[in-house]
Motif scaffolding. Structure first.
Motif, short mmCIF file in Angstrom:
data_model
loop_
_atom_site.label_atom_id
_atom_site.label_comp_id
_atom_site.label_asym_id
_atom_site.label_seq_id
_atom_site.Cartn_x
_atom_site.Cartn_y
_atom_site.Cartn_z
N GLN A 249 0.84 -1.19 0.00
CA GLN A 249 0.00 0.00 0.00
C GLN A 249 0.88 1.24 0.00
OE1 GLN A 249 -3.49 0.04 0.07
NE2 GLN A 249 -3.37 -2.16 -0.28
N SER A 250 0.31 2.32 -0.50
CA SER A 250 1.01 3.60 -0.47
C SER A 250 1.39 3.94 0.97
CB SER A 250 0.10 4.69 -1.04
OG SER A 250 0.75 5.92 -1.05
N GLY A 251 2.65 4.36 1.16
CA GLY A 251 3.14 4.68 2.49
C GLY A 251 3.90 3.54 3.15
N ASP A 252 3.78 2.33 2.62
CA ASP A 252 4.48 1.17 3.17
C ASP A 252 5.96 1.21 2.81
OD1 ASP A 252 1.87 -1.38 2.78
OD2 ASP A 252 2.17 0.23 4.25
N SER A 253 6.72 0.33 3.47
CA SER A 253 8.14 0.14 3.16
C SER A 253 8.33 -1.25 2.59
CB SER A 253 8.98 0.30 4.43
OG SER A 253 8.90 1.61 4.93
N LEU A 254 9.38 -1.41 1.82
CA LEU A 254 9.70 -2.69 1.21
C LEU A 254 11.20 -2.76 0.98
CD1 LEU A 254 8.14 -5.20 0.08
CD2 LEU A 254 8.33 -4.13 -2.17
#
Length: 126
Positions: free
Chosen positions: A13-18
């Motif tokens: 989702q937008s705002g997540d980290s990966l």
């Protein structure tokens, strides 16, 4: 020839980290230049971040601010930490190597990368 295998892509989702990983085979030289690139649908491939064997990092416009490139202590795995992802970050992310030691060609955004991994898909939804 250097072999590169990416992993860690997925849907977020937008705002997540990966975090992405790139496993590299043994280099012919202890000196090298590696990079993360991405290609969004319908767009040209662009450089995200580079790292050389001296530990120097260079970020492309797409990687500045929210992305961090690093390598493990054995210099066998390249990482890309992506924070606060936006839908514009949807792309196939690939790692690459110039295949040349730094004394032949310094690592830079104008370097030619000759060895590529297969890429990993990152999809960011709003």
């Amino acid at each position: 020839e250097v072999r590169l295998v990416e992993s860690g892509g997925g849907s977020v989702q937008s705002g997540d980290s990966l975090s992405l990983s790139c496993a590299t085979s043994k280099y012919s030289y202890s000196s090298f230049c590696l990079g993360w690139f991405r290609q969004a649908p319908g767009k040209q491939r662009e450089a995200v971040a580079l790292l050389d064997s001296d530990g120097k990092t260079i970020y492309g416009n797409s990687g500045k601010g929210r992305f961090t490139v690093s390598q493990d202590n054995t210099k066998s795995t390249l990482y890309l930490k992506m924070d606060n992802l936006e839908p514009g970050g949807t792309a196939i992310y690939s790692c690459a190597s110039t295949g040349l030691p730094l004394w032949v060609k310094a690592c830079g955004l104008d370097s030619e990368f000759h060895n590529w991994g297969q890429g990993t898909q990152v999809t960011v939804s709003s």
